[in-house]
Design a protein around this motif. Structure first.
Motif, PDB file in Angstrom:
ATOM      1  N   CYS A   1      -2.075   4.901 -13.453  1.00 32.41           N
ATOM      2  CA  CYS A   1      -1.619   5.963 -14.358  1.00 32.41           C
ATOM      3  C   CYS A   1      -2.700   6.296 -15.387  1.00 32.41           C
ATOM      4  N   ARG A   2      -3.312   5.264 -15.959  1.00 31.47           N
ATOM      5  CA  ARG A   2      -4.379   5.486 -16.954  1.00 31.47           C
ATOM      6  C   ARG A   2      -5.568   6.216 -16.321  1.00 31.47           C
ATOM      7  N   GLU A   3      -5.913   5.844 -15.085  1.00 34.56           N
ATOM      8  CA  GLU A   3      -7.006   6.524 -14.382  1.00 34.56           C
ATOM      9  C   GLU A   3      -6.728   8.014 -14.246  1.00 34.56           C
ATOM     10  N   ARG A   4      -5.478   8.367 -14.067  1.00 37.15           N
ATOM     11  CA  ARG A   4      -5.080   9.767 -13.905  1.00 37.15           C
ATOM     12  C   ARG A   4      -4.685  10.387 -15.247  1.00 37.15           C
ATOM     13  N   GLN A   5      -4.904   9.650 -16.331  1.00 42.88           N
ATOM     14  CA  GLN A   5      -4.607  10.097 -17.693  1.00 42.88           C
ATOM     15  C   GLN A   5      -3.144  10.480 -17.874  1.00 42.88           C
ATOM     16  N   VAL A   6      -2.274   9.612 -17.371  1.00 44.56           N
ATOM     17  CA  VAL A   6      -0.837   9.798 -17.494  1.00 44.56           C
ATOM     18  C   VAL A   6      -0.275   8.605 -18.253  1.00 44.56           C
ATOM     19  N   GLU A   7       0.506   8.895 -19.285  1.00 43.34           N
ATOM     20  CA  GLU A   7       1.164   7.816 -20.016  1.00 43.34           C
ATOM     21  C   GLU A   7       2.387   7.363 -19.228  1.00 43.34           C
ATOM     22  N   ALA A   8       2.582   6.065 -19.181  1.00 41.91           N
ATOM     23  CA  ALA A   8       3.731   5.518 -18.463  1.00 41.91           C
ATOM     24  C   ALA A   8       4.185   4.247 -19.153  1.00 41.91           C
ATOM     25  N   THR A   9       5.447   3.914 -18.966  1.00 40.18           N
ATOM     26  CA  THR A   9       5.977   2.639 -19.426  1.00 40.18           C
ATOM     27  C   THR A   9       6.354   1.830 -18.201  1.00 40.18           C
ATOM     28  N   ALA A  10       6.562   0.537 -18.394  1.00 36.53           N
ATOM     29  CA  ALA A  10       6.864  -0.343 -17.267  1.00 36.53           C
ATOM     30  C   ALA A  10       8.105  -1.170 -17.573  1.00 36.53           C
ATOM     31  N   ALA A  11       8.808  -1.548 -16.518  1.00 39.28           N
ATOM     32  CA  ALA A  11       9.989  -2.391 -16.660  1.00 39.28           C
ATOM     33  C   ALA A  11      10.139  -3.262 -15.426  1.00 39.28           C
ATOM     34  N   VAL A  12      10.601  -4.480 -15.642  1.00 39.36           N
ATOM     35  CA  VAL A  12      10.935  -5.386 -14.553  1.00 39.36           C
ATOM     36  C   VAL A  12      12.452  -5.530 -14.547  1.00 39.36           C
ATOM     37  N   VAL A  13      13.044  -5.372 -13.375  1.00 39.91           N
ATOM     38  CA  VAL A  13      14.475  -5.596 -13.219  1.00 39.91           C
ATOM     39  C   VAL A  13      14.660  -6.763 -12.265  1.00 39.91           C
ATOM     40  N   GLU A  14      15.703  -7.530 -12.472  1.00 36.44           N
ATOM     41  CA  GLU A  14      15.908  -8.731 -11.670  1.00 36.44           C
ATOM     42  C   GLU A  14      17.103  -8.570 -10.759  1.00 36.44           C
ATOM     43  N   GLY A  15      16.932  -9.037  -9.526  1.00 37.49           N
ATOM     44  CA  GLY A  15      18.012  -9.001  -8.552  1.00 37.49           C
ATOM     45  C   GLY A  15      17.523  -8.407  -7.245  1.00 37.49           C
ATOM     46  N   ASP A  16      18.449  -8.177  -6.338  1.00 34.96           N
ATOM     47  CA  ASP A  16      18.133  -7.531  -5.073  1.00 34.96           C
ATOM     48  C   ASP A  16      17.574  -6.151  -5.385  1.00 34.96           C
TER      49      ASP A  16
ATOM     50  N   GLU B   1       0.837  -1.202   0.000  1.00 36.35           N
ATOM     51  CA  GLU B   1       0.000   0.000   0.000  1.00 36.35           C
ATOM     52  C   GLU B   1       0.873   1.255   0.000  1.00 36.35           C
ATOM     53  N   GLU B   2       2.045   1.181   0.648  1.00 39.30           N
ATOM     54  CA  GLU B   2       2.958   2.321   0.664  1.00 39.30           C
ATOM     55  C   GLU B   2       3.422   2.650  -0.756  1.00 39.30           C
ATOM     56  N   SER B   3       3.639   1.629  -1.540  1.00 41.38           N
ATOM     57  CA  SER B   3       4.042   1.831  -2.931  1.00 41.38           C
ATOM     58  C   SER B   3       2.915   2.484  -3.730  1.00 41.38           C
ATOM     59  N   LEU B   4       1.694   2.037  -3.507  1.00 39.17           N
ATOM     60  CA  LEU B   4       0.524   2.618  -4.181  1.00 39.17           C
ATOM     61  C   LEU B   4       0.380   4.097  -3.808  1.00 39.17           C
ATOM     62  N   HIS B   5       0.558   4.401  -2.536  1.00 43.28           N
ATOM     63  CA  HIS B   5       0.471   5.791  -2.067  1.00 43.28           C
ATOM     64  C   HIS B   5       1.555   6.641  -2.734  1.00 43.28           C
ATOM     65  N   ALA B   6       2.779   6.120  -2.840  1.00 41.69           N
ATOM     66  CA  ALA B   6       3.888   6.867  -3.458  1.00 41.69           C
ATOM     67  C   ALA B   6       3.598   7.143  -4.934  1.00 41.69           C
ATOM     68  N   ARG B   7       3.063   6.147  -5.649  1.00 40.16           N
ATOM     69  CA  ARG B   7       2.712   6.355  -7.069  1.00 40.16           C
ATOM     70  C   ARG B   7       1.652   7.445  -7.193  1.00 40.16           C
ATOM     71  N   SER B   8       0.620   7.361  -6.369  1.00 46.15           N
ATOM     72  CA  SER B   8      -0.449   8.364  -6.415  1.00 46.15           C
ATOM     73  C   SER B   8       0.103   9.756  -6.138  1.00 46.15           C
ATOM     74  N   TRP B   9       0.928   9.850  -5.127  1.00 44.20           N
ATOM     75  CA  TRP B   9       1.508  11.141  -4.757  1.00 44.20           C
ATOM     76  C   TRP B   9       2.353  11.691  -5.893  1.00 44.20           C
ATOM     77  N   ALA B  10       3.168  10.842  -6.495  1.00 45.68           N
ATOM     78  CA  ALA B  10       4.023  11.278  -7.606  1.00 45.68           C
ATOM     79  C   ALA B  10       3.191  11.741  -8.792  1.00 45.68           C
ATOM     80  N   LEU B  11       2.121  11.014  -9.104  1.00 51.92           N
ATOM     81  CA  LEU B  11       1.261  11.413 -10.215  1.00 51.92           C
ATOM     82  C   LEU B  11       0.612  12.767  -9.949  1.00 51.92           C
ATOM     83  N   ASP B  12       0.127  12.965  -8.733  1.00 48.13           N
ATOM     84  CA  ASP B  12      -0.571  14.200  -8.394  1.00 48.13           C
ATOM     85  C   ASP B  12       0.354  15.402  -8.225  1.00 48.13           C
ATOM     86  N   ASN B  13       1.550  15.177  -7.720  1.00 42.06           N
ATOM     87  CA  ASN B  13       2.405  16.299  -7.336  1.00 42.06           C
ATOM     88  C   ASN B  13       3.639  16.514  -8.206  1.00 42.06           C
ATOM     89  N   ILE B  14       3.995  15.562  -9.015  1.00 40.43           N
ATOM     90  CA  ILE B  14       5.180  15.730  -9.861  1.00 40.43           C
ATOM     91  C   ILE B  14       4.799  15.673 -11.335  1.00 40.43           C
TER      92      ILE B  14
END
Length: 186
Positions: free
Chosen positions: A113-128, A40-53
């Motif tokens: 991101c789509r709900e907030r009408q923001v285009e975004a790309t995604a990536a998975v990185v492997e490791g620690d 949930e902390e990650s979800l909150h950070a994404r929302s905050w970044a979308l709204d404020n940055i």
């Protein structure tokens, strides 16, 4: 026109013609990397970044990154010889489950991101997560890294380690750690 191509790509030192033949520097578009997981902390950070940055920087490029452990992280060394063995079917099953988990996490992030009408790309990185995200922001030439904080106390942080603490000291770009609200922390 050579200057325009460089400006469009966001290349460092890009210049654009001001119409009178003189060139002026063009600001590089902000690349924001948001590190995500299932919390949930990650979800909150994404929302905050979308709204404020991102909303304040319409030319910003948003990349949502999820770090997953390598499958061999889950295979324990056998005896003192440092040999590791897991049946191939078990390894393949773990790999498929991890890919599905990563897909779901990124789908949830991109849906927000789509709900907030923001285009975004995604990536998975492997490791620690600490090292993988650190390397990803450097490779992506990020201008800002955004992540959530689980709000671990000093003792838990000492034993478990803190991804946000590590990244704030080692990432090659500014790091914004979004703490949960008091209501979320309870």
């Amino acid at each position: 026109m050579e200057g325009t191509g460089a400006a469009a790509s966001g290349a460092p030192g890009a210049r654009a013609d001001d119409g009178g033949g003189a060139e002026r520097p063009v600001a590089k578009a902000l690349k924001v990397v948001a590190a995500v997981d299932a919390s949930e902390e990650s979800l909150h950070a994404r929302s905050w970044a979308l709204d404020n940055i991102v909303r304040c920087h319409p030319d910003a490029a948003l990349v949502v990154v999820h770090a997953q452990h390598a499958v061999d992280h889950f295979v324990y060394p056998v005896a003192a010889h440092g040999l590791a063995y897991a049946p191939p079917m078990a390894v393949e099953s773990m790999r498929k489950q991890q890919e599905e988990n990563s897909r779901q996490i990124l789908a949830r992030a991109l849906d927000l991101c789509r709900e907030r009408q923001v285009e975004a790309t995604a990536a998975v990185v492997e490791g620690d997560a600490k090292e993988a995200i650190c390397q990803a922001v450097e490779r992506m030439q990020a201008g800002l890294l955004v992540l959530g904080s689980r709000g671990l106390g000093k003792i838990k942080r000492a034993f478990l380690g803190s991804v946000s603490d590590y990244l704030s000291h080692h990432a090659c770009c500014p790091v914004l750690v979004v703490k949960p609200t008091k209501a979320q922390a309870k």
